[in-house]
Design an enzyme around this catalytic site. Structure first.
Site: not given
Length: 488
Positions: A187, A218, A220-221, A223-224, A262, A296, A396
């Site tokens: 994804k 898609g 995250g909420p 498909v993830g 990660e 990151c 961050e």
């Protein structure tokens, strides 16, 4: 554009067609229209819609998993040499299509085109070839005493990748997993999904069998979450925010699948009193503002001896003047827009917070750059006299914001560097022996000492809330393998 993942645009008039073909999911070796709502892909430079992708559903994930499960026996039984040959051709394909990949990434997330060629599309080729070299030397079977120890594929890997380096982050998961004999359900971020479909086509052309790599578009909420919870997915490899990584871990826990994370970072660049200050400033600023600070591992905290702070700040002020902000399609642009308007507002909020909390504004500040009222642009910003416990020094930001923090001695520098919840990476600039001694005291997964060239064979990953597991080289392949002992 030489790629064919576009779905039919239906009854759309010629003048209404999008400038980039609308891709779909990629399941079992072909483009598959989605069943969910459409998600627009926005060019952050001018806010135009460049494509639309289907918002995938749990049912789409099921279809991709079906394909991956069916393909696993054949691919995992393929010899390592034959798998390596496919991945080597994949690297050649990415190199061949470097310009198309770079242009697409510039469109979907705003990376300046010169940076997109060199890093966004170039690094994936280098890291793929490094993984191939590691696989060629890997001991897939070894004898320990009276046991044969076999390293074999885990099974179906769910890979969830971010928007900031859409192709590189994809490659660091998919390539070692494929070399290990696994099959994939990927994804990509819905903000930068186009390069993933191009990668799937290149992989297919390289000879990757149908069903070995599947891409479900898609959010995250939806498909993830479906990938993380799926009972027939054996491992999750996720790159993204620490907050999202925690959610993935929770969702995956019901099936006790392996999870590699990660996550975020807040890298400290420690400038020692014996450092070459011109080099430290030049490299430090480049790594703080590279990709618009949307990395990151960006060197976002520059720790300097208190007595040298004024000198360093003046050098930073002069260096910052060389960074042009503007259209990412312009070859001269060094900092383009952030990846979205949401991200622009977030970063601008942190800049305002820095001012409110009393940090000294050196360059930049809140608001848009002059003449760039449209697009997700912020003013590249440097703060000095930053309190190491302040919000801008601890959280961050993920934008072109550098904080300069004074320290008193080595112990103070190490304490400040280790003071955040993150532990991804750091940098030290100074006399070699001195810098190496400091590097060994830092609670991070990797340290750059005096600008050592990037090593794609070295393991990459974090301590603390920057995640777990390692990517790149031999360690990256091991991450996707099970270990079996056969004693006789």
């Amino acid at each position: 554009m030489p790629f064919t993942t576009g779905c039919s645009l239906g009854n759309m008039n010629e003048q209404d067609k999008l400038p980039f073909p609308t891709p779909s999911h990629w399941i079992n070796g072909r483009a598959v229209p989605g069943s969910g709502p459409v998600i627009d892909v926005i060019n952050p430079a001018d806010e135009s819609v460049v494509a639309s992708v289907p918002g995938g559903t749990a049912e789409d994930v099921d279809k991709a998993v079906d394909a991956a499960v069916a393909a696993f026996p054949g691919w995992s039984a393929t010899s390592p040499a034959d798998r390596i040959a496919v991945i080597r051709r994949l690297a050649e394909g990415m190199q061949k299509h470097n310009e198309s990949l770079a242009e697409t990434i510039t469109l979907e997330m705003g990376a300046p085109i010169s940076f997109a060629r060199q890093a966004q599309a170039g690094f994936p080729v280098a890291s793929t070839l490094a993984a191939v070299a590691a696989a060629e030397e890997f001991e897939w079977e070894e004898t320990i005493g009276n046991s044969l120890v076999v390293h074999e594929a885990i099974g179906v890997v769910g890979a969830i990748t971010p928007w900031n380096f859409p192709l590189q982050q994809l490659v660091t998961k998919v390539v070692p997993a494929l070399l290990g004999g696994n099959t994939i359900v990927l994804k990509p971020s819905e903000m930068s999904p186009l390069s993933a479909l191009m990668f799937a086509e290149i992989a297919s052309a390289a000879g990757l069998p149908d069903g070995v790599l599947n891409v479900v578009q898609g959010t995250g909420p939806v498909v993830g979450e479906a990938i993380s919870r799926h009972p027939r997915i054996d491992m999750i490899s996720f790159t993204g925010s620490t907050r999202a990584g925690k959610s993935v871990s929770v969702a995956a826990s019901d099936t006790v699948k392996r999870v590699a994370l990660e996550l975020g970072g807040k890298a400290a660049h420690i400038v020692l009193p014996d450092a070459d200050l011109d080099f430290a400033v030049s490299r430090g600023l480049a790594f703080a503002w590279s990709n618009g600070g949307q990395a990151c591992g960006a060197y976002v905290r520059m720790l300097v001896p208190a007595g040298l702070q004024e000198t360093v700040v003046e050098k930073l002020r002069a260096a910052a003047a060389e960074y042009s902000v503007g259209d990412p399609a312009d070859e001269a642009t060094r900092i383009g827009p952030l990846a979205s308007e949401t991200q622009r507002q977030r970063v601008d909020g942190y800049i305002r917070r820095g001012v409110e909390d009393g940090a000294t504004l050196v360059v930049g500040g809140p608001g848009r750059p002059e003449g760039l009222e449209t697009g997700a642009y912020v003013r590249p910003t440097i703060f000095s006299d930053v309190d190491p416990s302040s919000v801008i020094a601890q959280e961050e930001i993920f934008g072109p914001v550098l904080t300069v923090i004074p320290y008193t001695d080595d112990d103070d520098a190490v304490r400040i560097a280790n003071s955040t919840i993150y532990g991804l990476n750091a940098a030290v600039t100074g006399e070699e022996e001195h810098a190496m001694a400091i590097a060994k005291r830092l609670r991070v997964g990797q340290v750059d000492v005096n600008g050592g060239p990037h090593n794609f064979q070295a393991p990459f990953g974090g301590y603390k809330q920057s995640g777990n597991g390692r990517e790149m080289g031999r360690a990256g392949i091991e991450e996707f393998l099970e270990t079996k002992a056969i004693t006789h």
